[in-house]
Design an enzyme around this catalytic site. Structure first.
Site, PDB file in Angstrom:
ATOM      1  N   GLU A 304     -12.524-125.421 -21.157  1.00  0.00           N
ATOM      2  CA  GLU A 304     -12.562-125.615 -19.679  1.00  0.00           C
ATOM      3  C   GLU A 304     -12.662-127.073 -19.655  1.00  0.00           C
ATOM      4  O   GLU A 304     -13.331-127.865 -20.397  1.00  0.00           O
ATOM      5  CB  GLU A 304     -14.070-125.184 -19.029  1.00  0.00           C
ATOM      6  CG  GLU A 304     -13.901-125.330 -17.489  1.00  0.00           C
ATOM      7  CD  GLU A 304     -15.234-125.002 -16.979  1.00  0.00           C
ATOM      8  OE1 GLU A 304     -16.073-124.744 -17.399  1.00  0.00           O
ATOM      9  OE2 GLU A 304     -14.979-124.538 -15.705  1.00  0.00           O
ATOM     10  N   GLU A 441     -19.392-121.290 -20.583  1.00  0.00           N
ATOM     11  CA  GLU A 441     -19.658-119.746 -20.161  1.00  0.00           C
ATOM     12  C   GLU A 441     -18.729-118.798 -20.479  1.00  0.00           C
ATOM     13  O   GLU A 441     -18.672-117.799 -20.048  1.00  0.00           O
ATOM     14  CB  GLU A 441     -19.945-119.619 -18.699  1.00  0.00           C
ATOM     15  CG  GLU A 441     -18.640-119.962 -17.682  1.00  0.00           C
ATOM     16  CD  GLU A 441     -18.733-121.395 -17.222  1.00  0.00           C
ATOM     17  OE1 GLU A 441     -19.089-122.208 -17.782  1.00  0.00           O
ATOM     18  OE2 GLU A 441     -17.831-121.552 -16.424  1.00  0.00           O
ATOM     19  N   HIS A 473     -28.159-120.505 -15.823  1.00  0.00           N
ATOM     20  CA  HIS A 473     -26.793-121.193 -15.475  1.00  0.00           C
ATOM     21  C   HIS A 473     -25.613-120.166 -16.013  1.00  0.00           C
ATOM     22  O   HIS A 473     -24.862-119.783 -15.258  1.00  0.00           O
ATOM     23  CB  HIS A 473     -26.876-122.551 -15.645  1.00  0.00           C
ATOM     24  CG  HIS A 473     -25.650-123.334 -15.166  1.00  0.00           C
ATOM     25  ND1 HIS A 473     -25.745-123.940 -14.125  1.00  0.00           N
ATOM     26  CD2 HIS A 473     -24.348-123.178 -15.591  1.00  0.00           C
ATOM     27  CE1 HIS A 473     -24.611-124.414 -13.709  1.00  0.00           C
ATOM     28  NE2 HIS A 473     -23.568-123.892 -14.695  1.00  0.00           N
ATOM     29  N   GLU A 474     -25.817-120.269 -17.343  1.00  0.00           N
ATOM     30  CA  GLU A 474     -24.463-119.669 -17.925  1.00  0.00           C
ATOM     31  C   GLU A 474     -24.306-117.897 -17.663  1.00  0.00           C
ATOM     32  O   GLU A 474     -23.140-117.630 -17.601  1.00  0.00           O
ATOM     33  CB  GLU A 474     -24.476-119.901 -19.489  1.00  0.00           C
ATOM     34  CG  GLU A 474     -24.506-121.347 -19.794  1.00  0.00           C
ATOM     35  CD  GLU A 474     -23.430-122.288 -19.204  1.00  0.00           C
ATOM     36  OE1 GLU A 474     -22.222-121.713 -18.757  1.00  0.00           O
ATOM     37  OE2 GLU A 474     -23.696-123.405 -18.558  1.00  0.00           O
ATOM     38  N   HIS A 477     -22.679-117.133 -14.321  1.00  0.00           N
ATOM     39  CA  HIS A 477     -21.385-117.471 -14.193  1.00  0.00           C
ATOM     40  C   HIS A 477     -20.506-116.501 -14.824  1.00  0.00           C
ATOM     41  O   HIS A 477     -19.386-116.196 -14.333  1.00  0.00           O
ATOM     42  CB  HIS A 477     -20.939-118.653 -15.460  1.00  0.00           C
ATOM     43  CG  HIS A 477     -20.799-120.006 -14.875  1.00  0.00           C
ATOM     44  ND1 HIS A 477     -20.248-120.471 -13.777  1.00  0.00           N
ATOM     45  CD2 HIS A 477     -21.522-121.192 -15.428  1.00  0.00           C
ATOM     46  CE1 HIS A 477     -20.365-121.743 -13.578  1.00  0.00           C
ATOM     47  NE2 HIS A 477     -20.985-122.274 -14.313  1.00  0.00           N
ATOM     48  N   GLU A 496     -19.618-123.757  -9.946  1.00  0.00           N
ATOM     49  CA  GLU A 496     -20.631-124.488 -10.403  1.00  0.00           C
ATOM     50  C   GLU A 496     -22.072-124.521  -9.291  1.00  0.00           C
ATOM     51  O   GLU A 496     -23.046-124.388  -9.708  1.00  0.00           O
ATOM     52  CB  GLU A 496     -20.236-125.730 -10.731  1.00  0.00           C
ATOM     53  CG  GLU A 496     -19.326-125.816 -11.841  1.00  0.00           C
ATOM     54  CD  GLU A 496     -19.640-125.173 -13.177  1.00  0.00           C
ATOM     55  OE1 GLU A 496     -20.932-124.947 -13.301  1.00  0.00           O
ATOM     56  OE2 GLU A 496     -19.053-125.134 -14.009  1.00  0.00           O
TER      57      GLU A 496
HETATM   58 ZN   LIG Z   1     -21.505-124.182 -15.219  1.00  0.00          ZN
END
Ligand SMILES: [Zn+2]
Length: 1016
Positions: A304, A441, A473-474, A477, A496
């Site tokens: 990414e 992620e 967070h991950e 995702h 995000e």
């Molecule tokens: Zn992220």
């Protein structure tokens, strides 16, 4: 992706603006032949891609501003709110129609008569135009162009100018975005990495479907040496084909003499060789030193946003989703990992083993593909129907328990919260020893820095908070981003912003003891600091170049995105409305791609959220000003834009879900009143009002002199009259208003008067951060008066073990500030703790939250710096290593500063992943900030070799180096340096932000220095 350095450096503002005139474009994509003086050769046939292509992002910029849209929004929202008994205040429609920029503007009309001279000019102009038209009309069926006389064809669109491929042939595509005529269905990837010479060979087989008739296939590939290419349509035989390459856009293409027809299936097979990347993207090599001192190499991926193309040829845009079957060969003492579970291993004739992974059971974007070749070891656990594993280098296996436990809890939480099961059979979390971002992620194979995944036995709750936040967070995702993906990078916030919001939301439920509420609060303040600049951008914004894609990874996409979701959630009635809406959205678009409109449309089915357009389609946020006339309270809004020079004001007002509490009821959620603000007047018989209850709205409030005085008076009598979030919000807002020039610094100091009775972490840390910024601006002068106000708090801090996260935050900030200002008591305590630690052969434990303070004080002495230096090389635990590194970089010995900076760049002793941290630490110091600025200028080319132009690392470096300048001389220097960079970075938004920040600092110092001199 998690940006990580946002966890450790005070990071706020970042920029935008000059980018549109694009020095990144090597050449125009489309040239109007009638205007261009050179007769380029053209590729004759245009296919529907070129005729119909419309950048999706461009639609977002004009949305939601029409009169009808707005009226509909208001009516919908108002009627819905009434149903719920909310108090919508009376709005003056007359005022609205005259002042609201939402109202479609009538074309300007001229009231005066044109002058005689104007009339003559107009008549002459008309005569000339008429004559030209007649001449052209009577010419024999011909219009003149630079290419000569061509047949008129009113329906033919302008033909693009095609670039030249590396082999000299015409490359059949002239745009950055790929054509939509071909869509990949599945990829079979075979990879053969050689970790001895850091090269790899590969074969990519792509099954595709033809969506529109076309004579070409265009896809991505970067630094790949294509050795063989074959092509097959339907059941026809396999043919060799030539692959053309256009390097500036990292595109590959195959041209055909006959059209591929819509509905046909075809297979492109490409064999290639390449070098493992030496940076942190693509298929890159990494290494670490094991416990016996041996260097171990490994290879991992980071795709990414635009780097899958460096590992295999592919349609490398998020909307080209497909399935992947991956095979990787390895030496027998290595292991491999990929998105899916391993299906089988085969011994190859050359003695290597080939691991084959199951085909992905889901369609996914290329940026989520991942594979690793290493000697890592796992610990595992079954959660629902998923095998969760945490991998690390073998000697750090003991640090993986916390991550496994946290990931398991969070996976269960998300499975039930989203009402959609995580779709893969396994979920690996892998700590990579050399990794730039915080984490990535990749579906089923999440990669992390060691610091963001591994937790030592002695780790402080603050370290656990970092690890849990990144995992949360991950994992979010896996739904927001992986299952439902933004169509293009202009809407990165859909990934995000959501993942950031969910990380805080999930942890407050799953691990409330980590107290992430304060962290989220300070994140919202920092997002505002950035978004108050003219160089900011709208949440959903146009993105046309690779550098602009990189720049989207900033606090607007992450933190403002998360903040407006919080504002939306807290303005809805009940806790479940927001959840229902996002479940609806995830279910509706599962496996697909979306843009911001899709989200709002989906949520609107559950609740009216049309008001949200004003928050995603324009940059900035509002300042709400409260003025009172007796019992009549008037609220007005304006764009809170710090700089007015060359400013592009947001075109609209915002639909603000305003909340407030007052002196009769101010703490419990039930006290909160909500209404939608455009312009309001209402009656209110109260002593004081506090707007933006618990700072869940993304706006700043100015209460006027009397309003502020009433609030200060209330706080001085009883600090607990407001929630701690509200107190922190008052502190943030008063500093922001001072920077805006709306209040004097004396008024800021008046608000801080109540500080000695403050006991909570959030208001104190916010005040310290703001004061520290000013302190640094004061030309690095020792101004002990600044901390005097905090001394009461500071002296009550203890140096022993402290369990509560918020108490740890509080004392770590206070002692950090006191020691950095060389407060005698503080430095003595720190020195004595360090001595005990060294004397005990490092068996004496310094509490985790104090290590940073203790090490940084120690690093100021010659002897202890050397001790820390040898500790740095010896210590294996990454979180501790980073604290030692920060201490080493905080020295005032310039010779050592130069060493630390150079070592960070070289990457042997200090990993280059930590260079942004080193630079920001050096810049904070009194001795180092000018050194750091010189270092950046001297080494710019090497920096952008390591970190892409526009990337978060580069944003951090620029911000750290320039945000403390406040003089014209520095402004000139910064401007001259960045404009000399041309295509190597002069167009970055962060450069605009840096210049804007220096001008602001300059203005603020001019206005406030006299008060500061008097008071400090
Ligand atoms: Zn992220």
């Amino acid at each position: 992706m998690d940006l990580f350095d946002s966890h450790s450096t005070e990071h706020a503002n970042l920029p935008r603006n000059m980018i549109e005139n694009s020095m990144f474009e090597e050449e125009p994509d489309v040239v109007d032949l009638a205007k261009d003086s050179t007769a380029f050769p053209t590729f004759p046939a245009l296919d529907p891609d070129e005729v119909a292509y419309e950048p999706r992002s461009s639609r977002l910029l004009v949305r939601g501003l029409g009169e009808n849209d707005m009226d509909e929004d208001e009516e919908d929202c108002e009627s819905s709110a009434r149903l719920l008994g909310m108090s919508f205040m009376n709005r003056s429609s007359a005022h609205r129609s005259s002042s609201s920029p939402y109202t479609r503007q009538a074309p300007p009309r001229s009231c005066s008569r044109p002058s005689a001279r104007t009339m003559v000019v107009c008549v002459l102009f008309l005569v000339i135009v008429a004559s030209m038209t007649m001449v052209l009309y009577f010419l024999p069926g011909c219009t003149f162009t630079k290419a000569g006389c061509r047949k008129p064809n009113k329906t033919t669109p302008v033909e693009p100018i095609y670039p030249i491929s590396t082999n000299g042939e015409l490359f059949p595509w002239a745009q950055l975005r790929l054509p939509y005529s071909i869509h990949p269905i599945s990829y079979d990837l075979t990879l053969n990495p050689n970790l001895d010479d850091m090269t790899f060979t590969g074969q990519t087989v792509i099954n595709m479907t033809v969506l529109h008739n076309t004579k070409r296939i265009v896809l991505h590939g970067a630094n790949l040496n294509i050795t063989k290419a074959t092509f097959k349509v339907g059941l026809k035989e396999v043919k060799d084909v030539t692959v053309l390459e256009y390097k500036p856009r990292q595109q590959l293409a195959v041209k055909f003499s006959e059209e591929l027809k819509a509905g046909q299936y075809c297979v492109l097979t490409l064999d290639y060789s390449a070098t493992l990347s030496h940076t942190y993207d693509g298929f890159y090599n990494s290494s670490y030193t094991d416990k016996d001192g041996n260097r171990r190499v490994l290879a991992a991926t980071q795709f990414e946003p635009l780097y899958a193309r460096k590992a295999f040829p592919c349609f490398d845009e998020p909307s080209f989703k497909a399935t992947f079957l991956i095979k990787i060969s390895r030496k027998q003492d290595y292991m491999t990992l990929s998105n899916m579970p391993k299906a089988k291993s085969t011994l190859l004739p050359n003695g290597l083993v080939q691991d084959e992974f199951e085909r992905t059971s889901v369609k996914m974007s290329t940026y989520l593909v991942a594979f690793i070749v290493s000697n890592f070891t796992p610990i595992s656990k079954n959660v629902s129907n998923t095998l969760v594993s945490v991998y690390s280098v073998p000697e750090k296996k003991e640090h993986t328990d916390y991550a496994l436990d946290t990931a398991s809890k969070l996976l269960e939480f998300y499975n039930s919260f989203f009402e959609i099961e995580y779709p893969l059979k396994k979920l690996d979390l892998v700590a990579i020893p050399d990794f730039l971002a915080g984490a990535m992620e990749n579906w089923g194979l999440i990669t992390f820095r060691e610091t963001t995944l591994l937790v030592g036995k002695e780790s402080s709750p603050l370290e656990k908070q970092v690890v849990a936040s990144v995992i949360a967070h991950e994992l979010a995702h896996q739904w927001f981003g992986n299952l439902v993906t933004m169509s293009w990078w202009n809407d990165l916030w859909l990934n995000e912003g959501f993942a950031t919001y969910m990380q805080y939301m999930s942890l407050q439920t799953v691990l409330p003891q980590l107290d992430t509420g304060n962290l989220f609060l300070s994140v919202r303040f920092r997002a505002m600091d950035k978004d108050a600049l003219n160089s900011s951008h709208s949440v959903s914004t146009e993105v046309n170049t690779p550098e602009q894609v990189e720049e989207m990874f900033d606090s607007v996409s992450y933190e403002k995105g998360a903040s407006i979701l919080l504002m939306l959630n807290t303005s809805l009635p009940g806790d479940q409305q927001f959840r229902k809406g996002i479940i609806e959205y995830l279910k509706e678009f599962s496996g697909a791609n979306t843009d911001t409109d899709d989200l709002w449309n989906s949520l609107t089915k559950v609740w009216c959220v049309k008001m949200m357009n004003s928050w995603t389609s324009q940059k900035g946020f509002p300042l709400v000003t409260v003025s009172r006339n007796g019992d009549e309270v008037n609220l007005t809004q304006e764009h809170f834009l710090l700089t007015s020079e060359n400013a592009t004001h947001a075109s609209s007002l915002w639909n603000i879900p305003v909340t407030y509490v007052n002196d009769s009821c101010s703490l419990a959620p039930e006290c909160r009143q909500v209404f939608n603000l455009k312009t309001n007047t209402f009656l209110c018989v109260v002593k004081w009002l506090k707007l933006n209850y618990r700072n869940t709205g993304f706006y700043i409030v100015h209460y006027g002199n009397e309003g502020w005085a009433a609030l200060i008076d209330a706080l001085s009598k009883n600090v607990s009259v407001l929630t701690h979030e509200d107190r922190a919000s008052l502190i943030h807002n008063i500093f922001a208003l001072s920077r805006f020039g709306r209040v004097s610094f004396q008024q800021v100091l008046n608000v801080l008067e109540y500080m000695p009775s403050e006991t909570e972490s959030a208001p104190v840390t916010e005040a310290l951060l703001q004061l520290n910024r000013i302190y640094r601006l004061l030309d690095k002068r020792q101004e002990s008066g600044l901390v005097a106000r905090m001394r009461v708090l500071y002296s009550s801090q203890t140096w022993g073990e402290e369990k509560s996260v918020s108490k740890q935050e509080l004392r770590s900030s206070l002692l950090g500030m006191a020691c950095s200002m060389k407060e005698e008591n503080c430095t003595q305590q720190a020195k004595s703790l360090f001595k005990q630690y060294v004397d005990s052969n490092e068996t004496f434990r310094i509490p985790g939250d104090l290590q940073h303070v203790v090490f940084s004080v120690a690093a100021q002495s010659d002897k202890d710096w050397t001790t820390l230096h040898s500790m740095y090389e010896r210590v294996a635990y990454d979180a501790e290593k980073r604290k030692i590194l920060q201490a080493l970089a905080s020295t005032e010995d310039t010779r050592r500063l130069v060493w630390v900076l150079k070592a960070g760049l070289e990457g042997d002793i200090i990993q280059t992943q930590d260079l942004p941290l080193i630079i920001s630490t050096v810049c904070n110091g009194f001795a180092g900030y000018l050194f750091a600025w010189d270092f950046i200028q001297e080494n710019w080319d090497r920096l952008i070799e390591k970190f892409p132009v526009g990337s978060f690392a580069i944003q951090t470096i620029i911000k750290s180096a320039t945000s403390q300048f406040s003089t014209q001389a520095h402004l000139n220097q910064v401007q001259a340096f960045f404009s000399s960079l041309k295509e190597r970075g002069s167009q970055m938004r962060s450069v605009q932000e840096a210049l804007e920040t220096i001008r602001l600092n300059q203005r603020w110092m001019d206005e406030n220095l006299p008060t500061l001199r008097k008071r400090l």
